[in-house]
Structures are given as structure tokens and as C-alpha cells.
Design an enzyme around this catalytic site. Structure first.
Site, PDB file in Angstrom:
ATOM      1  N   GLU A   1       3.378  -6.550 -10.638  1.00 14.55           N
ATOM      2  CA  GLU A   1       4.182  -6.998  -9.501  1.00 14.55           C
ATOM      3  C   GLU A   1       4.683  -8.427  -9.623  1.00 14.55           C
ATOM      4  OE1 GLU A   1       2.006  -6.183  -5.890  1.00 14.55           O
ATOM      5  OE2 GLU A   1       2.220  -4.016  -6.153  1.00 14.55           O
TER       6      GLU A   1
ATOM      7  N   GLU B   1       8.742   2.258 -11.454  1.00 17.54           N
ATOM      8  CA  GLU B   1      10.011   2.847 -11.057  1.00 17.54           C
ATOM      9  C   GLU B   1       9.996   3.098  -9.550  1.00 17.54           C
ATOM     10  OE1 GLU B   1      12.590   6.895 -11.822  1.00 17.54           O
ATOM     11  OE2 GLU B   1      11.225   6.217 -13.398  1.00 17.54           O
TER      12      GLU B   1
ATOM     13  N   GLU C   1      -2.116  -4.523 -11.340  1.00 10.74           N
ATOM     14  CA  GLU C   1      -1.157  -4.698 -10.252  1.00 10.74           C
ATOM     15  C   GLU C   1      -0.635  -6.127 -10.179  1.00 10.74           C
ATOM     16  OE1 GLU C   1       0.342  -2.539  -8.333  1.00 10.74           O
ATOM     17  OE2 GLU C   1      -0.786  -0.765  -8.930  1.00 10.74           O
TER      18      GLU C   1
ATOM     19  N   ARG D   1       8.105  -1.994   4.253  1.00  9.95           N
ATOM     20  CA  ARG D   1       7.123  -0.923   4.458  1.00  9.95           C
ATOM     21  C   ARG D   1       7.696   0.053   5.470  1.00  9.95           C
ATOM     22  NH1 ARG D   1       3.655  -0.492   0.325  1.00  9.95           N
ATOM     23  NH2 ARG D   1       2.318  -2.309   0.074  1.00  9.95           N
TER      24      ARG D   1
ATOM     25  N   ARG E   1     -12.555  15.602  14.188  1.00 12.23           N
ATOM     26  CA  ARG E   1     -12.165  14.348  13.539  1.00 12.23           C
ATOM     27  C   ARG E   1     -11.129  14.665  12.477  1.00 12.23           C
ATOM     28  NH1 ARG E   1     -14.508  13.095  17.457  1.00 12.23           N
ATOM     29  NH2 ARG E   1     -16.507  12.009  17.621  1.00 12.23           N
TER      30      ARG E   1
ATOM     31  N   PRO F   1     -11.435   2.267   9.424  1.00  9.39           N
ATOM     32  CA  PRO F   1     -12.528   3.222   9.246  1.00  9.39           C
ATOM     33  C   PRO F   1     -12.634   4.281  10.338  1.00  9.39           C
ATOM     34  CG  PRO F   1     -13.390   1.096   9.921  1.00  9.39           C
ATOM     35  CD  PRO F   1     -11.921   0.911   9.655  1.00  9.39           C
ATOM     36  N   GLY F   2     -11.860   4.165  11.387  1.00 11.22           N
ATOM     37  CA  GLY F   2     -11.865   5.186  12.435  1.00 11.22           C
ATOM     38  C   GLY F   2     -11.246   6.501  11.973  1.00 11.22           C
TER      39      GLY F   2
END
Length: 192
Positions: free
Chosen positions: A109, A151, A105, A77, A51, A127-128
Site C-alpha cells: 500500500e 488490482e 500490506e 469505503r 445470534r 465482538p457483538g
């Protein structure tokens, strides 16, 4: 509690027939936000498997709603090679309480400050292979102030009608797990 919740609790109990015993574990790589670990496990039939796990500090996010609109951040992203719409969120610093992270946050943001945060839900995104755990809060008593982006952090704040956000989730336009989980939980709990 309802009988259905008892069924769920029983389904989550330890089960030797499905249990994987860790035989050995080695950290393969360690970074600032996460590490990668390889484990050898013994399966219930006696066979062994490998794993690869990503160990992550976790994060916290906030569902912030004003005037029937939910506050989302628009950002690129690199892992997806595209733009996303997400609730304001970030990683939890070591020993930082999750609600403190969420409040920090939100303000960094978006400039929003909440009088109070209420825990909506807890989620494991994948969760795998990772233990990354995100706590999602609902913001009460919002006021607007200046944002303070970190930054190298570039994003835009986008206010989306709650019903449009839910439809965008259904259509797969909003597909970030913490965002989907948080907005749908707030809707299910009657907060939206």
C-alpha cells in the site's frame, strides 16, 4: 502485576450466569473474505435466542512513523459511503502469519519496508457480531520503496503529524477502529 490487572483477569473468567451455550449453528452464506452464520443459543435462564455472526479471516495493520508523522492511507469505503484515513492494513491470507501479512500490506500500500515489526495490540472491532481479529504492529527502521497495489485497489498515502492524528481521533475525524487502537496504543507505550 498490579492488583488492577488481577481484577481485569477475574472479570474475563468464565461466568455461568452470563454464558450462552450454542445449541445449533448453520452457515447461511460463505464468501471469499467472510461467512455469515446463524446460531441458536441457550441462555443461562434456559430461554433461547438467535445470534447472527460474521466469521472473518482477520487482518493485520501497521503504525508506521517517520519524522514525527504517521503514515495513513486515504481510501473510499463503500460501506460508509465516504473517505477514511487508516493505517496500512489488510486481511490475513489462510495460514499466513499475522506479522507477514502486516509487512506485506505495508509495502503493497505504501512502498514502505520495515526492518522489524513489533506487536502493539490485538483488537476485535465489533465482538457483538463478528470474530474479526486484527493484530496491529509498530514499524521500526523504515525505508521507502515502490508501492504495489492490488488490482482494483485505489488509495493515497497521507503523512499526518502524530499530534494532529491524535487530535483527529479525539474529534472523530479518524474513526477506523484498528487505526484508533494502533495510534493510541503506540502513544500510550511511548513510541510516538
Amino acid at each position: 502485576m498490579s492488583e488492577g490487572l488481577d481484577v481485569i483477569r477475574r472479570a474475563l473468567e468464565h461466568d455461568e450466569a452470563l454464558y450462552e451455550k450454542v445449541v445449533s449453528s448453520k452457515t447461511e452464506w460463505e464468501g471469499m473474505i467472510f461467512s455469515v452464520e446463524r446460531q441458536e443459543v441457550e441462555l443461562s435462564d434456559g430461554s433461547h435466542g438467535l445470534r447472527d455472526l460474521v466469521r472473518h479471516h482477520g487482518g493485520a495493520g501497521v503504525v508506521a512513523v517517520m519524522d514525527g508523522r504517521v503514515c495513513l492511507v486515504r481510501q473510499y469505503r463503500v460501506a460508509l459511503d465516504r473517505m477514511t484515513l487508516e493505517i496500512p492494513a489488510g486481511k490475513v491470507d489462510p495460514a499466513e502469519p499475522r506479522d507477514v501479512c502486516a509487512a506485506r500490506e505495508l509495502t503493497e500500500e505504501t512502498g514502505l519496508v520495515a526492518d522489524r515489526l513489533e506487536l502493539l495490540t490485538e483488537a476485535y472491532g465489533a465482538p457483538g457480531f463478528t470474530n474479526e481479529h486484527t493484530s496491529v504492529y509498530y514499524a521500526h527502521g523504515l525505508t521507502q520503496g515502490p508501492s504495489r497495489l492490488d488490482e482494483g485497489e485505489f488509495l493515497n498515502v497521507v503523512w499526518v503529524d502524530v499530534d494532529d492524528a491524535i487530535e483527529a481521533i479525539r474529534l472523530g475525524l479518524i474513526d477506523d477502529a484498528k487505526t484508533v487502537t494502533g495510534i493510541l496504543a503506540a502513544k500510550a507505550y511511548g513510541m510516538l
